[in-house]
Design a protein around this motif. Sequence first.
Motif, PDB file in Angstrom:
ATOM      1  N   THR A 116       0.839  -1.196   0.000  1.00 42.04           N
ATOM      2  CA  THR A 116       0.000   0.000   0.000  1.00 42.04           C
ATOM      3  C   THR A 116       0.874   1.246   0.000  1.00 42.04           C
ATOM      4  N   ILE A 117       0.599   2.155  -0.924  1.00 46.19           N
ATOM      5  CA  ILE A 117       1.361   3.396  -0.993  1.00 46.19           C
ATOM      6  C   ILE A 117       0.798   4.365   0.055  1.00 46.19           C
ATOM      7  N   ILE A 118       1.628   4.666   1.049  1.00 45.56           N
ATOM      8  CA  ILE A 118       1.220   5.554   2.134  1.00 45.56           C
ATOM      9  C   ILE A 118       1.527   7.012   1.793  1.00 45.56           C
ATOM     10  N   ILE A 119       2.688   7.235   1.187  1.00 48.21           N
ATOM     11  CA  ILE A 119       3.064   8.579   0.723  1.00 48.21           C
ATOM     12  C   ILE A 119       3.320   8.496  -0.771  1.00 48.21           C
ATOM     13  N   ASN A 120       2.596   9.269  -1.536  1.00 44.14           N
ATOM     14  CA  ASN A 120       2.698   9.233  -3.000  1.00 44.14           C
ATOM     15  C   ASN A 120       3.095  10.614  -3.512  1.00 44.14           C
ATOM     16  N   LYS A 121       4.330  10.700  -4.036  1.00 43.67           N
ATOM     17  CA  LYS A 121       4.866  11.975  -4.534  1.00 43.67           C
ATOM     18  C   LYS A 121       4.774  13.073  -3.472  1.00 43.67           C
ATOM     19  N   ALA A 174      -5.640   5.472   2.572  1.00 45.05           N
ATOM     20  CA  ALA A 174      -4.896   4.210   2.542  1.00 45.05           C
ATOM     21  C   ALA A 174      -4.448   3.823   3.951  1.00 45.05           C
ATOM     22  N   MET A 175      -4.072   4.810   4.757  1.00 46.02           N
ATOM     23  CA  MET A 175      -3.659   4.541   6.136  1.00 46.02           C
ATOM     24  C   MET A 175      -4.821   3.989   6.953  1.00 46.02           C
ATOM     25  N   GLY A 219       8.571  15.442   5.071  1.00 48.00           N
ATOM     26  CA  GLY A 219       8.764  16.277   3.894  1.00 48.00           C
ATOM     27  C   GLY A 219       9.917  15.832   3.005  1.00 48.00           C
ATOM     28  N   ASP A 220      10.793  14.967   3.535  1.00 47.87           N
ATOM     29  CA  ASP A 220      11.918  14.453   2.744  1.00 47.87           C
ATOM     30  C   ASP A 220      11.552  13.200   1.952  1.00 47.87           C
ATOM     31  N   VAL A 221      10.314  12.728   2.123  1.00 45.57           N
ATOM     32  CA  VAL A 221       9.904  11.455   1.518  1.00 45.57           C
ATOM     33  C   VAL A 221       9.118  11.683   0.231  1.00 45.57           C
ATOM     34  N   GLU A 222       9.553  11.044  -0.833  1.00 47.84           N
ATOM     35  CA  GLU A 222       8.822  11.086  -2.106  1.00 47.84           C
ATOM     36  C   GLU A 222       7.773   9.977  -2.143  1.00 47.84           C
ATOM     37  N   PHE A 223       8.196   8.759  -1.782  1.00 45.34           N
ATOM     38  CA  PHE A 223       7.282   7.615  -1.730  1.00 45.34           C
ATOM     39  C   PHE A 223       7.543   6.807  -0.466  1.00 45.34           C
ATOM     40  N   SER A 264       6.705  -4.112   6.716  1.00 45.69           N
ATOM     41  CA  SER A 264       7.838  -3.179   6.688  1.00 45.69           C
ATOM     42  C   SER A 264       7.503  -1.994   5.789  1.00 45.69           C
ATOM     43  N   LEU A 265       8.211  -0.904   5.994  1.00 40.85           N
ATOM     44  CA  LEU A 265       7.971   0.317   5.211  1.00 40.85           C
ATOM     45  C   LEU A 265       9.166   0.568   4.294  1.00 40.85           C
ATOM     46  N   SER A 266       8.902   0.612   2.995  1.00 38.37           N
ATOM     47  CA  SER A 266       9.935   0.951   2.017  1.00 38.37           C
ATOM     48  C   SER A 266       9.830   2.437   1.707  1.00 38.37           C
ATOM     49  N   VAL A 267      10.972   3.130   1.741  1.00 38.49           N
ATOM     50  CA  VAL A 267      10.961   4.583   1.599  1.00 38.49           C
ATOM     51  C   VAL A 267      11.899   5.017   0.477  1.00 38.49           C
ATOM     52  N   ILE A 268      11.407   5.919  -0.364  1.00 37.21           N
ATOM     53  CA  ILE A 268      12.231   6.555  -1.402  1.00 37.21           C
ATOM     54  C   ILE A 268      12.244   8.045  -1.103  1.00 37.21           C
ATOM     55  N   GLU A 269      13.432   8.566  -0.825  1.00 32.00           N
ATOM     56  CA  GLU A 269      13.548   9.977  -0.474  1.00 32.00           C
ATOM     57  C   GLU A 269      13.528  10.872  -1.712  1.00 32.00           C
ATOM     58  N   LYS A 270      13.184  12.130  -1.481  1.00 26.10           N
ATOM     59  CA  LYS A 270      13.158  13.106  -2.561  1.00 26.10           C
ATOM     60  C   LYS A 270      14.580  13.397  -3.043  1.00 26.10           C
TER      61      LYS A 270
END
Length: 220
Positions: free
Chosen positions: A95-100, A107-108, A131-135, A143-149
Motif C-alpha cells: 500500500t502506498i502511504i506517501i505518493n509523490k 490508505a492509512m 517532507g523528505d519522503v517522495e514515496f 515493513s515500510l519501504s521509503v524513497i527519499e526526494k
Amino acid sequence: MEQYLTVIFRTILFYVLILIIFRLMGKREIGELSILDLVVFIMIGELAIIAIENPKQSITTTSLSMILLMFIQIVMAKVSLKSKRFRDFVDGKPTIIINKGKIDEDAMRKQRYNFDDLLTQLREKDIRSIGDVEFAILESSGSLSVIEKKYNKDGQPQEGDITIPLIIDGKIEEENLKRIDKTNFWLRRELQKMGYQDVRKISFCSYENGKFFVDIIDEM
C-alpha cells in the motif's frame, strides 16, 4: 535420569527435524514471511514443544504432523507462484502511504496504520522529516519501504515515479493502469509498437517515468 535423557533426545531430534523442514520449505528472511509461512512455523514449533514436554506423546505422530504441515506449505507456495489472486489473498498487497510527497490518509485508515506507526518506521530509517519522503510503501510483510526526494543543483525537488507493475504472470493489472490514468487499450497498443503481440507471454511489465520494462515468460 531416564526422563532427562528422553527430553534431551527429543530436543535434539526435533531440532534437527525442524532444521530440515525449514530448509526444504525454502529460504526466507524473517521480515519476508507471509501469513501462511508464519502460521506453519508457529504450528511446527508448538508441536515440537508439546512433544518435548510430554514424553508420552508419540514421536512418530508428531513428526508426521510436522511433515504434513511442510507439504501443505510447499503446495500453497507453488499455488501462490502461479496465482496472483491467491498470492494477494494470502499475503495482501503493498500500500502506498506517501505518493509523490502527499500522505494518503485513506490508505492509512484501510490498513489501520496511524501517524505514530509512520513516524516510528521513518525514524528507524534515519529520516527526520516526512517532507523528505517522495514515496513510502507499506509492504505486505508490514515493513515500510521509503524513497527519499531528490534535489537538483538549485535545491528544487526532482519529480520521479516508482516502478508500477502493469502485467504480472501474463495478466494485466487494471488497478495500476487506473493509477497512472491509462487504459487496457493504451497498454496493448504500446506493447504492440515494441513488438509484443501477446500479453499472456509477458511475465512482468512495468512502467516508470515514461519507460517500459518487459520480461518474457521463459519457455520450457
